[in-house]
Design an enzyme around this catalytic site. Structure first.
Site, PDB file in Angstrom:
ATOM      1  N   HIS A   8      -7.803  10.640   1.524  1.00  0.00           N
ATOM      2  CA  HIS A   8      -7.416  10.087   0.219  1.00  0.00           C
ATOM      3  C   HIS A   8      -7.812   8.616   0.130  1.00  0.00           C
ATOM      4  O   HIS A   8      -7.071   7.739   0.570  1.00  0.00           O
ATOM      5  CB  HIS A   8      -5.890  10.251   0.037  1.00  0.00           C
ATOM      6  CG  HIS A   8      -5.379   9.883  -1.322  1.00  0.00           C
ATOM      7  ND1 HIS A   8      -4.601  10.734  -2.081  1.00  0.00           N
ATOM      8  CD2 HIS A   8      -5.512   8.765  -2.072  1.00  0.00           C
ATOM      9  CE1 HIS A   8      -4.286  10.154  -3.222  1.00  0.00           C
ATOM     10  NE2 HIS A   8      -4.823   8.940  -3.237  1.00  0.00           N
ATOM     11  N   HIS A  10     -10.083   6.136  -2.779  1.00  0.00           N
ATOM     12  CA  HIS A  10     -10.922   6.006  -3.978  1.00  0.00           C
ATOM     13  C   HIS A  10     -12.056   5.048  -3.654  1.00  0.00           C
ATOM     14  O   HIS A  10     -11.793   3.881  -3.346  1.00  0.00           O
ATOM     15  CB  HIS A  10     -10.087   5.487  -5.147  1.00  0.00           C
ATOM     16  CG  HIS A  10      -8.892   6.343  -5.441  1.00  0.00           C
ATOM     17  ND1 HIS A  10      -8.915   7.321  -6.406  1.00  0.00           N
ATOM     18  CD2 HIS A  10      -7.660   6.406  -4.870  1.00  0.00           C
ATOM     19  CE1 HIS A  10      -7.736   7.936  -6.432  1.00  0.00           C
ATOM     20  NE2 HIS A  10      -6.961   7.401  -5.509  1.00  0.00           N
ATOM     21  N   HIS A 186      -3.079  14.231  -7.677  1.00  0.00           N
ATOM     22  CA  HIS A 186      -2.077  13.184  -7.498  1.00  0.00           C
ATOM     23  C   HIS A 186      -0.779  13.616  -8.185  1.00  0.00           C
ATOM     24  O   HIS A 186      -0.799  13.995  -9.361  1.00  0.00           O
ATOM     25  CB  HIS A 186      -2.530  11.877  -8.153  1.00  0.00           C
ATOM     26  CG  HIS A 186      -3.542  11.088  -7.379  1.00  0.00           C
ATOM     27  ND1 HIS A 186      -4.737  11.600  -6.986  1.00  0.00           N
ATOM     28  CD2 HIS A 186      -3.509   9.807  -6.929  1.00  0.00           C
ATOM     29  CE1 HIS A 186      -5.410  10.662  -6.329  1.00  0.00           C
ATOM     30  NE2 HIS A 186      -4.686   9.555  -6.274  1.00  0.00           N
ATOM     31  N   GLU A 189       4.060  10.244  -7.038  1.00  0.00           N
ATOM     32  CA  GLU A 189       3.917   8.844  -6.639  1.00  0.00           C
ATOM     33  C   GLU A 189       4.720   8.006  -7.641  1.00  0.00           C
ATOM     34  O   GLU A 189       5.834   7.608  -7.361  1.00  0.00           O
ATOM     35  CB  GLU A 189       2.430   8.432  -6.630  1.00  0.00           C
ATOM     36  CG  GLU A 189       2.210   6.966  -6.234  1.00  0.00           C
ATOM     37  CD  GLU A 189       0.807   6.459  -6.575  1.00  0.00           C
ATOM     38  OE1 GLU A 189       0.107   7.091  -7.389  1.00  0.00           O
ATOM     39  OE2 GLU A 189       0.427   5.396  -6.047  1.00  0.00           O
ATOM     40  N   ASP A 267      -5.768   4.953   0.401  1.00  0.00           N
ATOM     41  CA  ASP A 267      -5.753   4.894  -1.072  1.00  0.00           C
ATOM     42  C   ASP A 267      -6.821   3.937  -1.641  1.00  0.00           C
ATOM     43  O   ASP A 267      -7.927   4.377  -1.924  1.00  0.00           O
ATOM     44  CB  ASP A 267      -4.351   4.552  -1.571  1.00  0.00           C
ATOM     45  CG  ASP A 267      -4.036   5.138  -2.937  1.00  0.00           C
ATOM     46  OD1 ASP A 267      -4.855   5.901  -3.470  1.00  0.00           O
ATOM     47  OD2 ASP A 267      -2.955   4.838  -3.483  1.00  0.00           O
ATOM     48  N   ASP A 268      -6.474   2.658  -1.826  1.00  0.00           N
ATOM     49  CA  ASP A 268      -7.424   1.625  -2.281  1.00  0.00           C
ATOM     50  C   ASP A 268      -7.338   0.473  -1.284  1.00  0.00           C
ATOM     51  O   ASP A 268      -6.802  -0.595  -1.605  1.00  0.00           O
ATOM     52  CB  ASP A 268      -7.040   1.110  -3.680  1.00  0.00           C
ATOM     53  CG  ASP A 268      -6.967   2.226  -4.707  1.00  0.00           C
ATOM     54  OD1 ASP A 268      -7.985   2.898  -4.928  1.00  0.00           O
ATOM     55  OD2 ASP A 268      -5.878   2.432  -5.286  1.00  0.00           O
TER      56      ASP A 268
HETATM   57 ZN   LIG Z   1      -4.923   7.738  -5.017  1.00  0.00          ZN
END
Ligand SMILES: [Zn+2]
Length: 326
Positions: A8, A10, A186, A189, A267-268
């Site tokens: 996961h 991006h 997703h 969250e 994630d990022d």
């Molecule tokens: Zn994400």
């Protein structure tokens, strides 16, 4: 060092500040509003999105995107990762004037280059953006299902979880599944446990991005464990975005204890001042996971990877080799 794997991340959100500085110089763009001292700066969700878009906007050509994927995966391999799935977003490429095909080809080229220099395996998950609406997500699914790129092996959906209802996106996910792609969405969250239940009921994904707020409902946690749905958990992202107040209240240990299939993800990463290696370090330090437990998380990721069986077997062998190395 325990071998790592990530499901996961991006790719536009993974652009390192160093690479962004190089790109900004190339395009004559001032980065002082979102980068300082080699780190992204933001203070709320609006400025986070502004920094994200400003950095992503510096990737415009096919070579830029190839470099982005190559740079990210090479760094990941340096940190001990043997496998990486990146979320790719044709909608971003469209803004830069690139066709989805040219964009996926370019990122694929970066993955191939990183593999050649480090051995890391990479795959791509085409993602639709939920708040762009059902027809936009369907277009992303149509591209994913029809592109024929050998490294595009999954379809997912990111974006504002509170927009629309999962049933609006069933057609897109059915199309992706029929094309043989793995599916992930997703949920759980920024939205509560109900969003995870609704995703399971309607979209029936193999994996849930985040899913951590399932912890609000013990029956749902049991269902996730029973149905062997894999959770792509991103602890530093969750704490940074205040999904949980601190690591002490993060539910990763409880989800593991309940028998849920949990993986670690970034994630990022640079936006949250993290990396996959940092996620593993946090899991060791804060959640008290030893090397065996960490290797178990990597194993779960490899078992849940959207990949052919021969490559999966090879990666599991590499994990076993690394797990016993000093
Ligand atoms: Zn994400």
């Amino acid at each position: 060092m325990v071998a790592k794997a990530e499901l996961h991340c991006h790719i536009e959100g993974a652009a390192s500040p160093d690479l962004v500085v190089v790109q900004a110089r190339k395009y004559g763009v001032d980065t002082s509003s979102f980068l300082r001292d080699g780190a992204y700066i933001w203070h709320d969700f609006t400025s986070f999105l502004a920094a994200y878009d400003a950095a992503a906007g510096l990737f415009r050509t096919e070579e830029d995107y190839a470099l982005l994927a190559e740079d990210y995966l090479t760094g990941l391999a340096r940190d001990g990762a043997i496998y990486s799935e990146i979320f790719i977003s044709p909608d971003h490429a469209g803004k830069a004037g690139l066709s989805p095909g040219a964009y996926a080809d370019a990122l694929g080229e970066g993955i191939v280059r990183a593999r050649a220099s480090t051995g890391i395996e990479g795959r791509m998950i085409v993602t639709g953006i939920r708040h762009f609406g059902a027809s936009s997500v369907m277009a992303a699914a149509r591209f994913a299902a029809g592109c024929g790129h050998r490294l595009v092996t999954g379809f997912g959906m990111a974006g504002e979880e509170r927009f629309g209802h999962p049933r609006d996106y069933v057609g897109a996910f059915d199309m992706a599944r029929e094309a043989g792609l793995g599916t992930t969405v997703h949920a759980g969250e920024l939205a509560g446990w109900e969003s995870v239940a609704a995703a399971l009921d309607h979209i029936r994904p193999a994996r849930i991005g985040h899913g951590v707020r399932a912890i609000e409902n013990p029956d749902l946690v049991r269902r996730l464990a029973d149905e062997r749905v894999v959770l792509e958990v991103c602890p530093v992202s969750n704490v940074t975005l205040k999904v949980f107040a601190d690591f002490a209240s993060h539910p990763l240990p409880q989800l593991l204890a309940a028998g849920c299939r949990v993986t670690l993800n970034s994630d990022d990463p640079p936006h949250f001042h993290t990396s996959l290696a940092h996620e593993y370090a946090v899991a060791a330090r804060v959640f008290d996971l030893d090397d065996n437990a960490l290797a178990g998380l990597t194993r779960t990721a490899l078992e849940a990877a959207f990949i052919d069986e021969a490559t999966r077997a090879m990666l599991l062998r590499r994990l076993g080799d690394k797990a016993v190395a000093p």
